[in-house]
Motif scaffolding. Structure first.
Motif, PDB file in Angstrom:
ATOM      1  N   ASP A  73       0.827  -1.206   0.000  1.00 58.63           N
ATOM      2  CA  ASP A  73       0.000   0.000   0.000  1.00 58.63           C
ATOM      3  C   ASP A  73       0.861   1.257   0.000  1.00 58.63           C
ATOM      4  OD1 ASP A  73      -2.303  -1.495  -0.046  1.00 58.63           O
ATOM      5  OD2 ASP A  73      -2.569  -1.475   2.145  1.00 58.63           O
ATOM      6  N   LEU A  74       1.915   1.258   0.841  1.00 57.82           N
ATOM      7  CA  LEU A  74       2.827   2.408   0.862  1.00 57.82           C
ATOM      8  C   LEU A  74       3.512   2.605  -0.488  1.00 57.82           C
ATOM      9  CD1 LEU A  74       4.492   1.918   4.376  1.00 57.82           C
ATOM     10  CD2 LEU A  74       2.842   3.679   3.709  1.00 57.82           C
ATOM     11  N   LEU A  75       3.907   1.467  -1.091  1.00 60.51           N
ATOM     12  CA  LEU A  75       4.548   1.557  -2.409  1.00 60.51           C
ATOM     13  C   LEU A  75       3.585   2.100  -3.452  1.00 60.51           C
ATOM     14  CD1 LEU A  75       7.020   0.938  -4.178  1.00 60.51           C
ATOM     15  CD2 LEU A  75       6.110  -1.374  -4.495  1.00 60.51           C
ATOM     16  N   ASN A  77       6.289   8.662  -6.607  1.00 56.94           N
ATOM     17  CA  ASN A  77       6.966   9.920  -6.264  1.00 56.94           C
ATOM     18  C   ASN A  77       8.380   9.666  -5.733  1.00 56.94           C
ATOM     19  OD1 ASN A  77       4.772  11.472  -7.018  1.00 56.94           O
ATOM     20  ND2 ASN A  77       3.832  11.352  -4.973  1.00 56.94           N
ATOM     21  N   SER A  78       8.508   8.614  -4.932  1.00 56.96           N
ATOM     22  CA  SER A  78       9.822   8.288  -4.409  1.00 56.96           C
ATOM     23  C   SER A  78      10.793   7.934  -5.544  1.00 56.96           C
ATOM     24  CB  SER A  78       9.723   7.128  -3.410  1.00 56.96           C
ATOM     25  OG  SER A  78      10.990   6.756  -2.940  1.00 56.96           O
ATOM     26  N   ILE A 125      15.536  12.015 -10.024  1.00 62.19           N
ATOM     27  CA  ILE A 125      16.034  13.394 -10.022  1.00 62.19           C
ATOM     28  C   ILE A 125      17.404  13.463  -9.353  1.00 62.19           C
ATOM     29  CG2 ILE A 125      15.631  15.701  -9.111  1.00 62.19           C
ATOM     30  CD1 ILE A 125      12.619  15.201  -9.480  1.00 62.19           C
ATOM     31  N   THR A 126      17.538  12.756  -8.224  1.00 59.00           N
ATOM     32  CA  THR A 126      18.828  12.746  -7.516  1.00 59.00           C
ATOM     33  C   THR A 126      19.928  12.118  -8.364  1.00 59.00           C
ATOM     34  OG1 THR A 126      17.667  12.555  -5.385  1.00 59.00           O
ATOM     35  CG2 THR A 126      20.000  11.991  -5.422  1.00 59.00           C
ATOM     36  N   VAL A 127      19.579  10.994  -9.009  1.00 62.74           N
ATOM     37  CA  VAL A 127      20.564  10.332  -9.872  1.00 62.74           C
ATOM     38  C   VAL A 127      20.950  11.239 -11.038  1.00 62.74           C
ATOM     39  CG1 VAL A 127      20.939   8.379 -11.415  1.00 62.74           C
ATOM     40  CG2 VAL A 127      19.843   8.013  -9.213  1.00 62.74           C
TER      41      VAL A 127
END
Length: 226
Positions: free
Chosen positions: A119-121, A127-128, A134-136
């Motif tokens: 559910d969290l995934l 978005n995560s 974006i970080t990569v």
């Protein structure tokens, strides 16, 4: 000055390295040096003896020992994930049933945790993942910028070396021409000195001959007068 290394080469100016005679001479010098060089010193002794087991954990040591003994690897135990009733010999054993119930409760909690994670995934995974991308991307851009800066620095160093060596080559050419002119002039002066010395010797001989002839004339004149 003692620790400085003098590189007697101007790769942007020097030429002739690709000629077969020059290559053969270079290879001959390298082969001769290899024949004469006999290493007698361990250049790694300053680092001390090698500790090949410094990073071995107990698990690694046990695995290495198992591999040396050629024993098979233990299979992953799936017993904790099995939901089984007590064996037939313990159907009336309360403790056996309690153990089975506790196991089923643990399995149930495990499945609940999996559902919560899913559910969290589902809610935050996209978005995560986008933030991770974006970080990569930022890290890649930063690395590419560093590479570009390094390339520019390398190009700047090469251009500076080329400029310095070109200037040094021009100066060396002028000095070589001046040296050739001075050597030629010295040779001409030496030739002129040799010629003057020859003339001086001839003049000395002529002077001696003239003096002897004059003396002979004086002697003959005196004899005639007598």
């Amino acid at each position: 000055m003692a620790n400085e290394i003098l590189i007697d080469a101007l790769p942007y100016i020097d030429s002739g390295y690709e000629e077969p005679e020059v290559k053969q001479m270079v290879f001959s010098l390298i082969e001769e040096e290899c024949r004469r060089y006999k290493p007698t010193k361990n250049y790694l002794e300053v680092f001390g003896p090698n500790n090949l087991h410094a990073f071995e954990t107990e698990i690694l040591k046990n695995e290495f020992q198992r591999m040396e003994q050629r024993q098979p690897m233990e299979m992953l135990s799936m017993k904790r994930y099995e939901l089984l009733p007590p064996p037939s010999g313990k159907q009336s054993d309360v403790s056996a049933w309690l153990e089975s119930v506790e196991n089923s409760q643990a399995q149930l909690e495990h499945q609940i945790s999996r559902i919560v994670n899913l559910d969290l995934l589902s809610d935050y995974g996209a978005n995560s993942w986008k933030k991770y991308n974006i970080t990569v991307k930022s890290m890649i851009d930063q690395a590419e910028k560093q590479i570009e800066d390094l390339k520019k620095n390398i190009q700047s160093v090469n251009l500076s070396r080329k400029h310095e060596q070109t200037a040094a080559g021009s100066k060396l050419d002028n000095l070589e021409k001046k040296w050739i002119g001075l050597v030629s002039k010295n040779y001409e002066i030496e030739c002129a000195i040799v010629e003057l010395e020859k003339e001086l010797v001839e003049l000395k001989k002529k002077k001696i001959t003239d003096e002897q002839a004059e003396d002979n004339e004086n002697i003959e004149k005196n004899q005639n007068d007598d």
